[in-house]
Design a protein around this motif. Structure first.
Motif, short mmCIF file in Angstrom:
data_model
loop_
_atom_site.label_atom_id
_atom_site.label_comp_id
_atom_site.label_asym_id
_atom_site.label_seq_id
_atom_site.Cartn_x
_atom_site.Cartn_y
_atom_site.Cartn_z
N ILE A 134 0.70 -0.92 -0.19
CA ILE A 134 0.10 -0.18 -0.14
C ILE A 134 1.63 1.32 -0.07
O ILE A 134 1.85 1.64 1.09
CB ILE A 134 -1.13 -0.09 1.14
CG1 ILE A 134 -1.89 -1.15 1.19
CG2 ILE A 134 -1.91 1.12 1.24
CD1 ILE A 134 -2.74 -1.69 0.27
N ASP A 136 0.48 4.64 1.23
CA ASP A 136 -0.07 6.52 1.82
C ASP A 136 0.19 6.56 1.08
O ASP A 136 1.04 7.48 1.97
CB ASP A 136 0.08 5.32 3.02
CG ASP A 136 -0.97 5.85 4.25
OD1 ASP A 136 -1.54 6.69 3.61
OD2 ASP A 136 -0.90 5.79 5.27
N ARG A 141 -2.13 9.79 6.85
CA ARG A 141 -1.29 8.43 6.80
C ARG A 141 -2.55 7.44 7.45
O ARG A 141 -1.87 6.74 8.66
CB ARG A 141 0.45 8.31 8.09
CG ARG A 141 1.32 9.52 7.60
CD ARG A 141 0.96 9.00 5.99
NE ARG A 141 2.62 10.36 4.90
CZ ARG A 141 2.36 11.00 4.13
NH1 ARG A 141 0.39 11.03 4.65
NH2 ARG A 141 3.16 11.20 4.38
N ILE A 143 -3.82 4.61 6.73
CA ILE A 143 -3.17 3.13 6.68
C ILE A 143 -2.17 2.91 7.68
O ILE A 143 -1.79 1.66 8.39
CB ILE A 143 -3.06 2.66 5.49
CG1 ILE A 143 -4.22 3.06 3.98
CG2 ILE A 143 -2.92 1.70 4.95
CD1 ILE A 143 -5.31 3.11 5.06
N LEU A 144 -0.86 3.31 7.23
CA LEU A 144 0.27 3.30 8.71
C LEU A 144 -0.16 3.26 9.71
O LEU A 144 0.79 2.38 10.40
CB LEU A 144 1.12 4.73 7.79
CG LEU A 144 2.63 4.10 8.93
CD1 LEU A 144 3.79 3.34 8.08
CD2 LEU A 144 3.33 5.57 8.80
N VAL A 150 -1.77 -3.51 8.15
CA VAL A 150 -0.88 -2.98 8.15
C VAL A 150 -0.64 -4.77 8.47
O VAL A 150 0.73 -5.96 7.83
CB VAL A 150 -0.10 -2.78 9.68
CG1 VAL A 150 1.67 -3.14 9.48
CG2 VAL A 150 -0.06 -1.45 8.51
N VAL A 156 3.65 -1.47 3.78
CA VAL A 156 2.55 0.03 4.02
C VAL A 156 3.98 0.76 3.68
O VAL A 156 4.54 1.24 4.69
CB VAL A 156 1.79 0.18 4.94
CG1 VAL A 156 1.05 1.76 4.21
CG2 VAL A 156 0.83 -0.63 4.64
#
Length: 402
Positions: A134, A136, A141, A143-144, A150, A156
């Motif tokens: 991913i 990001d 952030r 997703i991170l 994760v 990520v």
């Protein structure tokens, strides 16, 4: 020698307090504060007492409601595995599929977590598992900082600053070069991947098609699965050709793919792999898909795809007013830049078409318009008034600047 510190005169004389300290606000201000506090208390009560409504099949879902979670927010991988189609097989979440190849499946995330989360389910059900990376590109952030995502994907990678579409694509190409990938996949964050039938696995079907392309078409460059909603790119391509960062998202592919075609072939999977009938479907909203029921998932996605809602409506809902205005201005200027670069005006309704039928050619052949060298497009640019900046003029500008 000074005997004391001189006192500066005050702007107004000190006046003794005429009213008690408790009455320093007028009644109207007190009432406003009471109303504000009451409103906040009501909102807090609703947040704390509102029950969690389970996801409906055609309604948006709450974050992290699609896959079961363990304590601490980490995804329950065993529960996720149970929710995947039986055809995917055991170990698809934790194992690295297709170890004989060096590649990754990239997804760029910028907006709408809920829709992305629904789409990511289908990437997992497709059998890509830890091959997914991913990018990001979100402002905070998301997703991170999401341990559930994760834990599911292979990696990520956050962008240091928010990137445009073309910049993010060039970032993917750079990663592929640095890691010596033979090829890489790129998929949209708002599509659903679905195998051709209940007993098939999307990733296996796609890889079989790609292996056939690599064996039979040594000059292949890009393999499309429903255009670039999901596609494979030969890493050698990005060694020489980059996305033009002066062109916006909806014109960037019109510029990039024709430049790729000048040396490599861009192929549609349905033309070269007629037995590969995988589905890549557009998603317009987040859905809780019954991944272990192929027909029900397909019916739900097909029903959602034909709704009248614009597929980009969800994106614009998350834009600020500055982003909306800036996007429209950028689209306009990017269009002019695109035409200067290619030196031709397309027919009405075909803004991105730069391969046109030859006039008077009964065979219907097409000619490819070549990208214009930038040294030769000066006659296309508007006239500019050039003048020499004198020292006096420069000095005046500096004075205005400070």
């Amino acid at each position: 020698m000074l005997t004391g510190i001189p006192q500066l005169p005050t702007r107004r004389p000190n006046k003794p307090a005429e009213t008690p300290a408790a009455c320093w606000l007028p009644c109207s201000a007190k009432l406003a504060i009471v109303c504000l506090i009451s409103t906040n208390l009501v909102q807090l009560y609703l947040i704390c007492t509102q029950p969690i409504v389970p996801c409906d099949s055609m309604q948006p879902c709450q974050r992290n409601a699609l896959f079961p979670q363990q304590e601490g927010g980490r995804s329950n991988l065993a529960a996720v595995q149970e929710a995947l189609p039986a055809a995917v097989g055991a170990g698809s979440i934790t194992a690295l599929p297709f170890p004989e190849h060096n590649f990754a499946v990239f997804i760029i995330f910028s907006w709408n977590y809920e829709l992305f989360w629904s789409s990511l389910q289908t990437y997992m059900a497709a059998g890509w598992g830890k091959r997914v990376i991913i990018i990001d590109n979100s402002p905070d952030r998301i997703i991170l900082n999401d341990p559930g995502v994760v834990a599911l994907v292979g990696e990520v990678i956050p962008t240091r600053v928010r990137l445009t579409f073309s910049q993010a694509q060039n970032m993917i190409g750079d990663i592929a070069l640095e890691r010596n990938y033979t090829f890489f996949f790129w998929g949209h964050s708002d599509v659903a991947l679905l195998a051709s039938n209940v007993s098939a696995v999307f990733a296996q079907e796609v890889m079989a098609c790609l292996e056939r392309v690599m064996a039979e078409s040594p000059n292949w460059g890009i393999l499309f699965f429903h255009y670039d909603w999901f596609s494979a790119t030969r890493t050698e391509v990005v060694c020489e050709i980059k996305y033009d960062t002066f062109i916006t998202v909806y014109k960037s592919d019109c510029d990039y793919y024709p430049r790729v075609r000048q040396k490599w072939r861009t192929l549609n999977h349905s033309g070269i792999c007629k037995d590969c009938r995988v589905h890549v479907l557009d998603m317009k909203r987040s859905l809780r898909l019954p991944l272990d029921n192929y027909q029900a998932t397909k019916d739900m996605l097909e029903a959602d795809a034909v709704t009248a809602e614009n597929r980009n409506h969800w994106k614009k809902q998350e834009w600020s007013i500055g982003e909306q205005i800036g996007w429209e201005l950028w689209e306009h200027t990017s269009w002019h830049y695109f035409r200067y670069k290619w030196g031709a005006t397309p027919p009405e309704g075909h803004q991105c078409r730069i391969e046109e039928p030859l006039e008077g050619d009964v065979n219907g052949r097409k000619q490819k318009l070549r990208q214009q060298p930038f040294e030769t497009v000066r006659d296309l640019l508007p006239d500019q008034i050039m003048y020499t900046v004198t020292d006096e003029d420069l000095s005046a500008r500096l004075q205005r600047s400070f």
